[in-house]
Design a protein around this motif. Sequence first.
Motif, PDB file in Angstrom:
ATOM      1  N   VAL A  24       0.843  -1.206   0.000  1.00 14.66           N
ATOM      2  CA  VAL A  24       0.000   0.000   0.000  1.00 14.66           C
ATOM      3  C   VAL A  24       0.871   1.247   0.000  1.00 14.66           C
ATOM      4  N   GLY A  29      -0.338   4.896  -1.075  1.00 20.36           N
ATOM      5  CA  GLY A  29      -1.540   4.977  -0.250  1.00 20.36           C
ATOM      6  C   GLY A  29      -1.220   4.994   1.237  1.00 20.36           C
ATOM      7  N   ASP A  34      -8.942  -1.069   5.601  1.00 17.37           N
ATOM      8  CA  ASP A  34      -9.629  -1.250   4.322  1.00 17.37           C
ATOM      9  C   ASP A  34      -8.643  -1.369   3.162  1.00 17.37           C
ATOM     10  N   THR A  35      -7.624  -0.468   3.118  1.00 16.57           N
ATOM     11  CA  THR A  35      -6.669  -0.498   1.998  1.00 16.57           C
ATOM     12  C   THR A  35      -5.799  -1.749   2.042  1.00 16.57           C
ATOM     13  N   LYS A  38      -7.865  -4.828   0.865  1.00 16.26           N
ATOM     14  CA  LYS A  38      -8.001  -4.911  -0.586  1.00 16.26           C
ATOM     15  C   LYS A  38      -6.705  -5.399  -1.230  1.00 16.26           C
ATOM     16  N   THR A  39      -5.570  -4.885  -0.754  1.00 18.06           N
ATOM     17  CA  THR A  39      -4.277  -5.285  -1.325  1.00 18.06           C
ATOM     18  C   THR A  39      -3.976  -6.749  -1.034  1.00 18.06           C
TER      19      THR A  39
END
Length: 201
Positions: A24, A29, A34-35, A38-39
């Motif tokens: 990230v 980012g 959440d990030t 997703k990754t």
Amino acid sequence: MTEKRTGRPPKYTEAQVLKGIELVEQAGGAPTGDTVKKTMCAQLGVPGGINAQSLDKEVERLLEERQHQRRERQVAALPEVSRAAVKEIGAMVETAVLHHLGQELEGLRTIAGKRVAAQNIDLSNQRVQIRDLLSKIDHLAEEIADLGHAKVEGEEQLTKAQAENAALKARIADLEKEQDFRSQMLAVMKETLEQRPEVAD
């Protein structure tokens, strides 16, 4: 290591979370639950259904731990001269702060002492005023008592005078009656004398 959990075991490892944070950040980012989720699902093959809220706490913990380790490495990399200088500066700062606090404390104690002395003076003055007031109250009580006695004596004298006055009035009335009686007797005697016949020569 991940912190102990009492519920269902997570579907990811600490190493996967660290790798997700790294990916990230490389993408520009900000690592969050959440990030990173997703990754991890997209690039690390972690299955879906991850609790983003629980993952967010894990990400925050790992970031804090990484920052702490980085600081320790930075401090350990400093030369001994820098360490000694920091210690000397720290000692100087400590001495200055303690000296300042000592001055502040001394000033506060001086102010407090003056206030206590002033309060003691005020308290002493108040005690003197209270004693004076109590003395005045006692004096007034004595005067009131004397006035009470004088009032009783005055009432007794007034009663006696009224009785004497009544007796005098009664005596005067008796005398007036007696005078009227004598006047009447004299009038009768005078009338009788005037009515006596004259003796012939």
